[in-house]
Design an enzyme around this catalytic site. Sequence first.
Site, short mmCIF file in Angstrom:
data_model
loop_
_atom_site.label_atom_id
_atom_site.label_comp_id
_atom_site.label_asym_id
_atom_site.label_seq_id
_atom_site.Cartn_x
_atom_site.Cartn_y
_atom_site.Cartn_z
N LYS A 171 -12.81 -8.20 -8.16
CA LYS A 171 -13.20 -8.66 -6.83
C LYS A 171 -14.64 -9.15 -6.90
O LYS A 171 -15.51 -8.47 -7.46
CB LYS A 171 -13.06 -7.53 -5.81
CG LYS A 171 -11.64 -7.00 -5.70
CD LYS A 171 -11.51 -5.84 -4.73
CE LYS A 171 -10.07 -5.37 -4.65
NZ LYS A 171 -9.88 -4.22 -3.74
N LYS A 219 0.84 -1.19 0.00
CA LYS A 219 0.00 0.00 0.00
C LYS A 219 0.88 1.25 0.00
O LYS A 219 1.83 1.36 0.79
CB LYS A 219 -0.91 0.01 1.23
CG LYS A 219 -2.03 -1.02 1.17
CD LYS A 219 -3.02 -0.71 0.08
CE LYS A 219 -4.18 -1.69 0.07
NZ LYS A 219 -5.16 -1.39 -1.00
#
Length: 327
Positions: A217, A108
């Site tokens: 997803k 991240k």
Amino acid sequence: MTGPSLEDLLATLRVVSIPMRVTFRGVTEREVALLEGPAGWGEFGPFLEYAPPEAGRWLAAAVEAAWSGWPDPLRLSVPVNATVPAVAPEAVPGVLQRFPGTTTAKVKVAERGQSTEDDVCRVAAVRDAMGPHARVRVDANGAWDVATATDVLGRLATHDIEYAEQPCASVEELRDLRLALARKGIDIPVAADESIRKAEDPMRVRDLDAADLIVIKAAPLGGVRRALEIVEECGLPAVVSSALDTSVGMAAGVALAAALPRLDHACGLGTVALLAGDVTTDSLIPVDGELPVHRVVADPDLLDRHAAAPDRVRWWRDRLTAAWEHA
């Protein structure tokens, strides 16, 4: 088989709250709702800020899991990546230890309140810990403009980045960034995530030539079958990822990866390791960098142990009811 009614869903609803081992996207406690149907368990866990129209897709995915089941798998296990939150460089080895056997890491970056130097040092720490042959990808969650993305990715390129996930927010910016990177000779592919799962028309990524690959997803796209349709229509290589799911929700992502005709990249399906608890005794935790493909059954004792407070249960019942109109 006919689908469930709203009353059917509310009758089986269980809400849990599970602490995070480390803060992830600002989340310290992960709340999700679980549903049980004739096909098994499904998870309804849109993040708290998502409005009913977007949450409706998550509910459709949960209903698919619990009432319809998933397509037959094409493989028995799927490779997964480690996920490194926006931690300090010295914390990186401890995070990576929770993903034994993985040879890919997603890092991240662009966390609010942190600097570019923080990102560079974190990525460098991951590369140092995993060695020169590992794959390292970064995820900015659309936080950069084109100029910033070009600059930061230019600095990160020395660490051999597999791809940058959603470096900019809009499809047009992703297109412009790909051109800017090419002009500067920065060889980092661009992956579209939010531009697929949050878009009214995910095919704009394809039509504008805005990405080299897409991140899919199951829950945000409305289920495994809908995600497979988007991959086929888009025609780009796909990486399967997930939200912060319990093992019940993660099983849907694994089912999606298992059903893809082509799976060239490690999947972002290892985040159960970031939770300090689970709803099953058979947690989907990577072993030798892979996850098995199978259904997950919630354990009644663990559902009780992690049960959310009554006011939160009421909140989730109201939320499910609002999402039902959009599922």
